[in-house]
Enzyme design. Structure first.
Site, mmCIF file in Angstrom:
data_model
loop_
_atom_site.group_PDB
_atom_site.id
_atom_site.type_symbol
_atom_site.label_atom_id
_atom_site.label_comp_id
_atom_site.label_asym_id
_atom_site.label_seq_id
_atom_site.Cartn_x
_atom_site.Cartn_y
_atom_site.Cartn_z
ATOM 1 N N SER A 185 0.841 -1.198 0.000
ATOM 2 C CA SER A 185 0.000 0.000 0.000
ATOM 3 C C SER A 185 0.871 1.242 0.000
ATOM 4 O O SER A 185 2.029 1.205 0.443
ATOM 5 C CB SER A 185 -0.895 0.005 1.247
ATOM 6 O OG SER A 185 -1.594 1.236 1.381
ATOM 7 N N TYR A 198 -2.527 -0.357 10.240
ATOM 8 C CA TYR A 198 -2.549 -0.790 8.842
ATOM 9 C C TYR A 198 -1.246 -0.370 8.156
ATOM 10 O O TYR A 198 -0.601 -1.162 7.455
ATOM 11 C CB TYR A 198 -3.750 -0.177 8.130
ATOM 12 C CG TYR A 198 -3.849 -0.512 6.666
ATOM 13 C CD1 TYR A 198 -4.294 -1.766 6.248
ATOM 14 C CD2 TYR A 198 -3.498 0.417 5.688
ATOM 15 C CE1 TYR A 198 -4.383 -2.088 4.902
ATOM 16 C CE2 TYR A 198 -3.582 0.101 4.339
ATOM 17 C CZ TYR A 198 -4.031 -1.142 3.947
ATOM 18 O OH TYR A 198 -4.106 -1.453 2.615
ATOM 19 N N LYS A 202 1.956 -2.723 6.532
ATOM 20 C CA LYS A 202 2.436 -2.619 5.151
ATOM 21 C C LYS A 202 3.915 -2.240 5.094
ATOM 22 O O LYS A 202 4.662 -2.730 4.227
ATOM 23 C CB LYS A 202 1.584 -1.599 4.388
ATOM 24 C CG LYS A 202 0.114 -2.016 4.240
ATOM 25 C CD LYS A 202 -0.035 -3.352 3.519
ATOM 26 C CE LYS A 202 -1.487 -3.703 3.265
ATOM 27 N NZ LYS A 202 -1.645 -4.957 2.507
#
Length: 328
Positions: A185, A198, A202
């Site tokens: 991401s 999150y 990543k």
């Protein structure tokens, strides 16, 4: 002479800005043109998170290009739905459905890998596309992250993905070839206020897989790390996705899948896929980190508050203050 050199640099800079303004991916990726058909047809692609979002779109495009597919996700009924819609040389009859829960533990994942290998024993798995992710993007302050949310995100995005890789990679090394395509991401390249866990998962994926490639490259193993920004998927899911429909600066899932396949078949080590302003921030954070991080510090608090009100967290308005979100 100095004036000529100055004008040359100015023209190059203006050309760069104009090219960047219309880009939806990094320049290396966009320079590669079309996907290499010979790297797709009759090759085995194992796609996780294939029941919806980017994974579903990747399945459809790869099937149409003549790939053999293994599609995985938790929901077997949704996988069967995707399979029924695939069209291509090996679809739908030759498409294998393999339910997968990345949190099931090492012993369960060993059996999953064994089954995957048995589907196409002559080939093995040519491409492992790690697309599955915890798509519950709980947007909250880094200090407000719950232990439950932390565990749920890391178990799928990081621990499960790495465990599956550790089980599959030795089989690829034994064959002397294999390619991991990792849907990371933009949040793994730049700060992502409101998405700390999150983002952390990543960043960790990027570190693990770039290191894995360095360790195994001479043994025939390739790794492509794909970093999408906000992606407009039908259900708001997928790597780097945004659940806010109508948000500005979103790339379609079809375009994201197309560029991912181009990056993989050309063997790129890393690829960025995003519209602006996220793509701009990625370039700044990579090549002018002082400026990139300063911008993210400037908007960080506003982005968290915007997220809490379910607003557009990836628009130019956060940079230029067109929409002020009052603290509550």
């Amino acid at each position: 002479m100095i004036l000529v050199i100055g004008l040359l640099f100015l023209s190059l800079f203006v050309g760069f800005i104009l090219k960047l303004s219309s880009a939806d991916g990094d320049f290396t990726l966009l320079s590669r043109g079309k996907a290499k058909q010979e790297e797709i047809e009759d090759k085995v692609f194992w796609i996780t998170g294939a029941s919806r979002g980017i994974g579903e779109t990747l399945s459809k495009q790869l099937a149409n290009l003549g790939a053999k597919l293994i599609i995985s996700a938790r929901n077997e009924a949704e996988l069967e739905r995707v399979k029924s819609q695939l069209v291509g040389k090996h679809a739908p009859e030759g498409v294998k459905v393999l339910p997968l829960d990345l949190t099931a533990g090492e012993e369960s994942l060993k059996e999953i890998v064994r089954k995957a290998q048995s589907f196409y024993p002559a080939n093995g798995v040519d491409y492992m596309i790690h697309n599955a992710a915890n798509d519950v993007h709980t947007k909250t302050s880094a200090l407000d992250v719950t232990e439950e949310s932390l565990k749920a995100t890391l178990d799928v995005n990081l621990v499960g993905t790495i465990t599956l890789t550790q089980l599959l990679a030795p089989l690829m090394v034994e064959r002397g070839k294999g390619h991991f395509v990792v849907m990371s991401s933009a949040a793994g390249k730049t700060p992502a206020p409101g998405q700390a866990v999150y983002s952390a998962s990543k960043y960790a994926l990027n570190g693990y897989f770039h290191t894995l490639r360095s360790e195994l490259f001479q043994k025939g193993i390739k790794v492509t790390v794909v970093c999408p920004g906000p992606i407009d998927t039908p259900n708001g899911t997928g790597a780097g996705s945004s659940s806010q429909k109508g948000s500005s600066g979103m790339v379609s899932s079809e375009r994201c899948a197309e560029l991912t396949i181009i990056a993989a078949t050309h063997g790129l080590k890393e690829a960025w896929i995003s519209d602006h302003p996220v793509l701009t921030i990625m370039y700044l954070a990579q090549y002018m980190p002082g400026i990139g991080f300063w911008i993210m510090d400037k908007i960080g608090g506003d982005r968290v508050r915007t997220a809490s009100e379910k607003g557009d967290t990836d628009s130019w308005s956060l940079l230029f203050g067109k929409k002020k979100i009052k603290a509550t």
